[in-house]
Design a protein around this motif. Structure first.
Motif, PDB file in Angstrom:
ATOM      1  N   GLN A 131       0.815  -1.202   0.000  1.00  0.00           N
ATOM      2  CA  GLN A 131       0.000   0.000   0.000  1.00  0.00           C
ATOM      3  C   GLN A 131       0.855   1.260   0.000  1.00  0.00           C
ATOM      4  O   GLN A 131       0.531   2.248  -0.678  1.00  0.00           O
ATOM      5  N   ALA A 132       1.947   1.244   0.726  1.00  0.00           N
ATOM      6  CA  ALA A 132       2.828   2.414   0.780  1.00  0.00           C
ATOM      7  C   ALA A 132       3.437   2.696  -0.593  1.00  0.00           C
ATOM      8  O   ALA A 132       3.529   3.856  -1.020  1.00  0.00           O
ATOM      9  N   ARG A 149       2.193   1.827  -3.532  1.00  0.00           N
ATOM     10  CA  ARG A 149       1.140   2.312  -4.436  1.00  0.00           C
ATOM     11  C   ARG A 149       0.884   3.808  -4.215  1.00  0.00           C
ATOM     12  O   ARG A 149       0.741   4.574  -5.178  1.00  0.00           O
ATOM     13  N   ARG A 150       0.836   4.213  -2.967  1.00  0.00           N
ATOM     14  CA  ARG A 150       0.600   5.633  -2.697  1.00  0.00           C
ATOM     15  C   ARG A 150       1.760   6.481  -3.213  1.00  0.00           C
ATOM     16  O   ARG A 150       1.551   7.562  -3.789  1.00  0.00           O
ATOM     17  N   ARG A 151       2.975   5.997  -3.009  1.00  0.00           N
ATOM     18  CA  ARG A 151       4.142   6.753  -3.465  1.00  0.00           C
ATOM     19  C   ARG A 151       4.166   6.901  -4.982  1.00  0.00           C
ATOM     20  O   ARG A 151       4.588   7.921  -5.519  1.00  0.00           O
ATOM     21  N   GLY A 180       1.542   6.988  -6.832  1.00  0.00           N
ATOM     22  CA  GLY A 180       0.352   7.689  -7.292  1.00  0.00           C
ATOM     23  C   GLY A 180      -0.715   6.780  -7.859  1.00  0.00           C
ATOM     24  O   GLY A 180      -1.588   7.241  -8.609  1.00  0.00           O
ATOM     25  N   TRP A 181      -0.678   5.500  -7.490  1.00  0.00           N
ATOM     26  CA  TRP A 181      -1.686   4.553  -7.959  1.00  0.00           C
ATOM     27  C   TRP A 181      -2.795   4.462  -6.919  1.00  0.00           C
ATOM     28  O   TRP A 181      -2.545   4.227  -5.744  1.00  0.00           O
ATOM     29  N   SER A 182      -4.015   4.641  -7.356  1.00  0.00           N
ATOM     30  CA  SER A 182      -5.149   4.539  -6.429  1.00  0.00           C
ATOM     31  C   SER A 182      -5.582   3.085  -6.297  1.00  0.00           C
ATOM     32  O   SER A 182      -5.177   2.208  -7.079  1.00  0.00           O
ATOM     33  N   ASP A 183      -6.445   2.847  -5.330  1.00  0.00           N
ATOM     34  CA  ASP A 183      -6.972   1.495  -5.135  1.00  0.00           C
ATOM     35  C   ASP A 183      -7.858   1.075  -6.296  1.00  0.00           C
ATOM     36  O   ASP A 183      -8.118  -0.114  -6.487  1.00  0.00           O
ATOM     37  N   ALA A 211       3.750  -3.550  -5.809  1.00  0.00           N
ATOM     38  CA  ALA A 211       2.588  -2.653  -5.806  1.00  0.00           C
ATOM     39  C   ALA A 211       1.544  -3.022  -6.846  1.00  0.00           C
ATOM     40  O   ALA A 211       0.480  -2.416  -6.891  1.00  0.00           O
TER      41      ALA A 211
END
Length: 291
Positions: A76-77, A79-81, A83-86, A169
């Motif tokens: 999750q970290a 993905r956030r870094r 810029g990918w959303s859920d 990710a």
């Protein structure tokens, strides 16, 4: 190397990592090899089909270090870094941009997936070898992506030293080789990331994935089967999570560097033991290093 070891009176071990055609000289020199180590059953069988059936051989697969293993929190970290959303459905394909790696088949499959998965994002990680054919193929892939309507969905990242992070990710890792892989290290990297891996059923790949249990296998050069496998992962995240979880367990049990080193050390020890019996005067030359 083989002749030199023969003249020096010390054993020669061959680590065989590729499918290569044998010459008559290779077959003759092979008689002087004390031990063969093959990276997959497919490689061993490929040489056996050419008449090389050594008295002493063992299959020891490639392995990966602890940095390849991921946790859900790390996923999750990352993905956030990035810029990918859920909501994004992320598919990663990693490998050199050479024709036999099948990125063209991967793009054709992703065009089918895009018709169903509106939030699809694809990342092709790797660069060409540098020869004219590989460079031309890399350009063809970009043209193909454009012609398939994937220009906004596909990113060609080039070489990335954080390729493992991208796999961690992602939602699914796709291996697309169109001809048999000797092994396929990217497959165990994707599995170590805890991801479902879709891979082509050829070569050393079948030593790694149990189809439907800890990954999915599709026929080489079959873009429709590849697309269907990816869509199956996309449609059922719970099942996909089970595939990835079992994959992670398998890699921890079978493909770590510590296990690899231990198996290779045992082979060297056995060669030393056999040679010391036959050539006691040379034992001091061939004892494996301690520790």
């Amino acid at each position: 190397m083989i002749v030199g070891s023969r003249l020096a009176g010390v054993p020669c071990l061959c680590h065989v990592r590729n499918f290569d055609p044998l010459t008559w000289l290779d077959r003759r020199l092979a008689r002087w090899v004390a031990q063969f180590i093959f990276i997959s059953r497919a490689v061993a069988e490929g040489y056996a089909s050419q008449g090389l059936v050594p008295t002493w051989s063992e299959v020891i697969p490639n392995a990966i270090g602890s940095e390849a293993f991921a946790s859900p929190q790390e996923t999750q970290a990352i993905r956030r870094r990035l810029g990918w959303s859920d909501h994004n459905f992320i598919v990663v394909n990693t490998g050199r941009l050479v024709r036999w790696k099948g990125q063209d088949i991967f793009l054709q499959a992703m065009a089918r997936v895009a018709d169903v998965a509106p939030h699809l994002r694809c990342f092709i990680v790797g660069e060409p070898d540098g020869d004219a054919n590989s460079l031309a193929f890399a350009e063809e892939l970009k043209v193909l992506a454009e012609s398939l309507g994937l220009a906004e969905r596909v990113t060609f990242t080039g070489f990335r030293d954080d390729a493992l992070q991208l796999m961690k990710a992602s939602d699914v890792v796709v291996h697309s080789a169109s001809t048999p892989e000797p092994f396929g290290r990217v497959i165990i990297e994707g599995m170590a990331a805890g991801k479902p891996v879709v891979a082509t059923r050829a070569g050393g790949v079948v030593d790694i994935i149990e189809d439907g249990y800890d990954g999915l296998l599709v026929p080489p050069r079959d873009s429709q089967a590849m697309a269907e496998a990816v869509l199956a992962v996309q449609a059922d995240p719970v099942w996909a999570g089970r595939l990835g979880g079992r994959a992670l367990v398998k890699v921890r049990r079978q493909f770590t560097l510590d296990q690899h080193a231990e198996r290779v050390q045992r082979v060297y020890q056995r060669v030393w033991d056999r040679t010391a019996v036959r050539m006691p005067g040379h034992a001091h030359l061939i004892r494996p290093a301690e520790g």
